[in-house]
Design a protein around this motif. Structure first.
Motif, PDB file in Angstrom:
ATOM      1  N   PHE A   1      -7.080  -5.174  -2.334  1.00 52.69           N
ATOM      2  CA  PHE A   1      -7.396  -5.038  -3.757  1.00 52.69           C
ATOM      3  C   PHE A   1      -8.401  -3.902  -3.875  1.00 52.69           C
ATOM      4  O   PHE A   1      -9.424  -3.894  -3.190  1.00 52.69           O
ATOM      5  N   PHE A   2      -8.117  -2.933  -4.739  1.00 50.31           N
ATOM      6  CA  PHE A   2      -8.954  -1.749  -4.907  1.00 50.31           C
ATOM      7  C   PHE A   2      -9.383  -1.674  -6.363  1.00 50.31           C
ATOM      8  O   PHE A   2      -8.577  -1.333  -7.236  1.00 50.31           O
ATOM      9  N   GLY A   3     -10.616  -2.023  -6.653  1.00 49.17           N
ATOM     10  CA  GLY A   3     -11.141  -1.985  -8.013  1.00 49.17           C
ATOM     11  C   GLY A   3     -12.021  -0.773  -8.213  1.00 49.17           C
ATOM     12  O   GLY A   3     -12.917  -0.525  -7.407  1.00 49.17           O
ATOM     13  N   GLN A   4     -11.762  -0.006  -9.263  1.00 49.46           N
ATOM     14  CA  GLN A   4     -12.545   1.192  -9.549  1.00 49.46           C
ATOM     15  C   GLN A   4     -13.412   0.963 -10.782  1.00 49.46           C
ATOM     16  O   GLN A   4     -12.904   0.816 -11.892  1.00 49.46           O
ATOM     17  N   PHE A   5     -14.730   0.949 -10.574  1.00 47.38           N
ATOM     18  CA  PHE A   5     -15.675   0.785 -11.667  1.00 47.38           C
ATOM     19  C   PHE A   5     -16.027   2.142 -12.255  1.00 47.38           C
ATOM     20  O   PHE A   5     -16.065   3.143 -11.542  1.00 47.38           O
ATOM     21  N   ALA A   6     -16.282   2.147 -13.558  1.00 46.44           N
ATOM     22  CA  ALA A   6     -16.688   3.358 -14.279  1.00 46.44           C
ATOM     23  C   ALA A   6     -15.653   4.473 -14.143  1.00 46.44           C
ATOM     24  O   ALA A   6     -15.977   5.649 -14.249  1.00 46.44           O
TER      25      ALA A   6
ATOM     26  N   ILE B   1     -19.943  -1.268 -20.581  1.00 43.10           N
ATOM     27  CA  ILE B   1     -20.494  -2.545 -20.109  1.00 43.10           C
ATOM     28  C   ILE B   1     -19.419  -3.628 -20.120  1.00 43.10           C
ATOM     29  O   ILE B   1     -19.259  -4.364 -19.145  1.00 43.10           O
ATOM     30  N   VAL B   2     -18.663  -3.714 -21.198  1.00 38.98           N
ATOM     31  CA  VAL B   2     -17.606  -4.731 -21.307  1.00 38.98           C
ATOM     32  C   VAL B   2     -16.555  -4.535 -20.222  1.00 38.98           C
ATOM     33  O   VAL B   2     -16.155  -5.490 -19.541  1.00 38.98           O
ATOM     34  N   LEU B   3     -16.099  -3.294 -20.025  1.00 34.88           N
ATOM     35  CA  LEU B   3     -15.090  -3.013 -19.001  1.00 34.88           C
ATOM     36  C   LEU B   3     -15.605  -3.350 -17.608  1.00 34.88           C
ATOM     37  O   LEU B   3     -14.890  -3.933 -16.786  1.00 34.88           O
ATOM     38  N   ALA B   4     -16.861  -3.004 -17.331  1.00 34.31           N
ATOM     39  CA  ALA B   4     -17.438  -3.277 -16.015  1.00 34.31           C
ATOM     40  C   ALA B   4     -17.593  -4.773 -15.779  1.00 34.31           C
ATOM     41  O   ALA B   4     -17.285  -5.273 -14.689  1.00 34.31           O
TER      42      ALA B   4
END
Length: 171
Positions: free
Chosen positions: A35-40, A77-80
């Motif tokens: 699983f590869f999650g990309q923040f911002a 903020i919501v997306l993160a």
């Protein structure tokens, strides 16, 4: 794997995301699920196409299609926070052998969520999950928690010669 370890790739040099993609490729090629999650990040990066070629590789983005340049907006903020919840599930579910939290150090730095929240999801993860945390400005508590820390140090970069980002190399 009986025990998963925590890696941190940080520093101001190029290669943090690239290194995490490389270890993800190695894991998938060994039959593991990633699983590869990309923040911002919400831009159209070439690695988003990896799911077409790599079974057992899932990638999600938890950001807008622009870089946070100064102060994050409420949408950042919501997306993160949504991404942190999804990542927590990926870490604890036992469905994945490796979980990459790309640019999570930037998300902490910009106060999209608290470092304590990240430490909590790391503590609650399935013990066999290998975790990769990337991004500049790694928090001291994250570094202390990690089993492996690599700092990418910029010595020389062609950006300083006004070379634009190139498809397949930088994005």
């Amino acid at each position: 794997m009986k025990k998963g370890y925590i890696h941190v790739y940080t520093g101001n040099g190029k290669g943090k995301t690239t290194a995490s993609l490389g270890i993800s490729l190695r894991a998938v090629c060994a039959g593991k699920k990633v699983f590869f999650g990309q923040f911002a990040k919400g831009m159209d990066y070439s690695e988003l196409n990896a799911v077409k070629y790599l079974p057992n590789f899932k990638i999600c983005q938890f950001g807008r299609d622009v870089f946070i340049s100064d102060m994050p907006c409420n949408e950042d903020i919501v997306l993160a926070k949504d991404g942190l919840e999804i990542s927590s599930e990926a870490l604890s579910s036992g469905k994945y052998d490796m979980v990459v939290l790309d640019e999570i150090n930037i998300a902490i730095y910009y106060k999209l969520f608290k470092v304590e929240e990240v430490l909590q999801i790391l503590d609650n993860r399935c013990p066999k999950v290998e975790v990769i945390l990337t991004g500049r400005y790694a928090n001291k508590e994250i570094i202390d928690k990690a089993d492996l820390v690599t700092e990418m140090k910029e010595i020389k970069h062609y950006y300083k010669k006004n070379v634009p980002a190139r498809i397949g190399i930088e994005f």
